[in-house]
Design an enzyme around this catalytic site. Structure first.
Site, PDB file in Angstrom:
ATOM      1  N   CYS A 142       5.974   0.544 -10.241  1.00  0.00           N
ATOM      2  CA  CYS A 142       4.636   0.837 -10.713  1.00  0.00           C
ATOM      3  C   CYS A 142       4.355  -0.101 -11.805  1.00  0.00           C
ATOM      4  O   CYS A 142       5.261  -0.040 -12.822  1.00  0.00           O
ATOM      5  CB  CYS A 142       4.642   2.659 -11.248  1.00  0.00           C
ATOM      6  SG  CYS A 142       3.117   2.780 -12.027  1.00  0.00           S
ATOM      7  N   HIS A 191       5.313   6.384  -8.233  1.00  0.00           N
ATOM      8  CA  HIS A 191       6.119   5.306  -7.161  1.00  0.00           C
ATOM      9  C   HIS A 191       7.067   4.213  -7.931  1.00  0.00           C
ATOM     10  O   HIS A 191       6.654   3.786  -8.988  1.00  0.00           O
ATOM     11  CB  HIS A 191       5.257   4.876  -6.320  1.00  0.00           C
ATOM     12  CG  HIS A 191       4.206   3.706  -7.069  1.00  0.00           C
ATOM     13  ND1 HIS A 191       4.164   2.396  -7.201  1.00  0.00           N
ATOM     14  CD2 HIS A 191       3.122   3.818  -7.855  1.00  0.00           C
ATOM     15  CE1 HIS A 191       3.269   1.929  -7.775  1.00  0.00           C
ATOM     16  NE2 HIS A 191       2.556   2.444  -8.272  1.00  0.00           N
ATOM     17  N   CYS A 244      -0.968   7.619  -8.335  1.00  0.00           N
ATOM     18  CA  CYS A 244      -1.181   6.161  -9.009  1.00  0.00           C
ATOM     19  C   CYS A 244      -2.324   5.532  -8.276  1.00  0.00           C
ATOM     20  O   CYS A 244      -2.647   5.915  -6.940  1.00  0.00           O
ATOM     21  CB  CYS A 244       0.013   5.314  -9.044  1.00  0.00           C
ATOM     22  SG  CYS A 244      -0.381   3.805  -9.702  1.00  0.00           S
ATOM     23  N   ARG A 297      -1.282  -0.018  -3.030  1.00  0.00           N
ATOM     24  CA  ARG A 297      -0.415  -0.047  -2.006  1.00  0.00           C
ATOM     25  C   ARG A 297       0.097   1.465  -1.643  1.00  0.00           C
ATOM     26  O   ARG A 297       0.677   1.731  -0.910  1.00  0.00           O
ATOM     27  CB  ARG A 297       0.850  -0.767  -2.481  1.00  0.00           C
ATOM     28  CG  ARG A 297       0.679  -2.109  -2.780  1.00  0.00           C
ATOM     29  CD  ARG A 297       1.914  -2.699  -3.415  1.00  0.00           C
ATOM     30  NE  ARG A 297       2.001  -2.451  -4.767  1.00  0.00           N
ATOM     31  CZ  ARG A 297       3.084  -2.277  -5.485  1.00  0.00           C
ATOM     32  NH1 ARG A 297       3.947  -3.285  -5.146  1.00  0.00           N
ATOM     33  NH2 ARG A 297       3.160  -1.858  -6.853  1.00  0.00           N
TER      34      ARG A 297
END
Length: 208
Positions: free
Chosen positions: A100, A97, A41, A45
């Site tokens: 998201c 993750h 993604c 982060r």
């Protein structure tokens, strides 16, 4: 963030690398030989190399919103083709993750303009698994499960490609589905049964 600070950080990084190995950048410029293609993604982060603890040159990376692999995305398809056919990677990782933003947006009924066609791919994942997802009463757990199911479906999209099927036959290339837990910092292997999925995929999507 002060943009000028980035250049100072870069200079510091260069000096640190050269202090360890005077030929570091000369060696780096000679080419790449990664064994892994990482599809993740674009979330700021979630940095691929850092969370895996790998160095430049070890992983070929492609990132987009919600780690999607739609067959209509020429960027993703080109990355897979180049990584598999030319770099000869032996592993493809699709890593989502928890929490998201793209998956969260797909769970809502908002009109998000140009993002709508992209998010529809995630909504299609929800549609395919709606019985399981709708049975989860806790919204947070449903959100996390959709993240996992999205990773699974994107792995299937990877397996559908001709390049991956050829590489599986020729050198045993494998596909892995992971999730990064932002709260703990841990990588979670979803243990997707690559061989089983491939058999089902090949029945319909088999390409010589």
């Amino acid at each position: 963030m002060n943009i000028e600070k980035i250049f100072k950080n870069n200079q510091k990084w260069v000096e640190e690398r050269l202090s360890i190995d005077a030929n570091y950048f000369n060696n780096l410029s000679e080419g790449q030989n990664p064994d892994i293609l990482y599809i993740g993604c674009s979330d700021s982060r979630v940095t691929a190399e850092e969370l895996m603890g790998v160095s430049p040159g070890e992983v070929f990376v492609h990132r987009n919103i919600a780690n999607m692999i739609p067959n209509t995305d020429l960027s993703a398809m080109s990355v897979i083709d180049y990584a598999v056919a030319h770099l000869k990677v032996n592993h493809i990782v699709v890593c989502g993750h928890y929490y998201c933003g793209g998956v969260k947006a797909a769970m809502q009924s908002q009109d998000l303009g140009i993002l709508n066609p992209w998010l529809r791919n995630i909504r299609d994942v929800y549609r395919m698994h709606k019985d399981e997802l709708n049975a989860i009463e806790d919204e947070d757990l449903r959100y996390k499960r959709l993240v996992e199911l999205n990773v699974q479906e994107q792995c299937i999209n990877v397996i559908k490609t001709a390049e991956v099927q050829r590489a599986y036959r020729e050198r045993g290339l494998s596909v892995h589905g992971w999730v990064f837990d932002i709260h703990s910092g841990k990588l979670i292997d979803l243990n997707i049964d690559f061989s089983k999925i491939l058999v089902n995929i090949m029945e319909i999507y088999h390409l010589d």
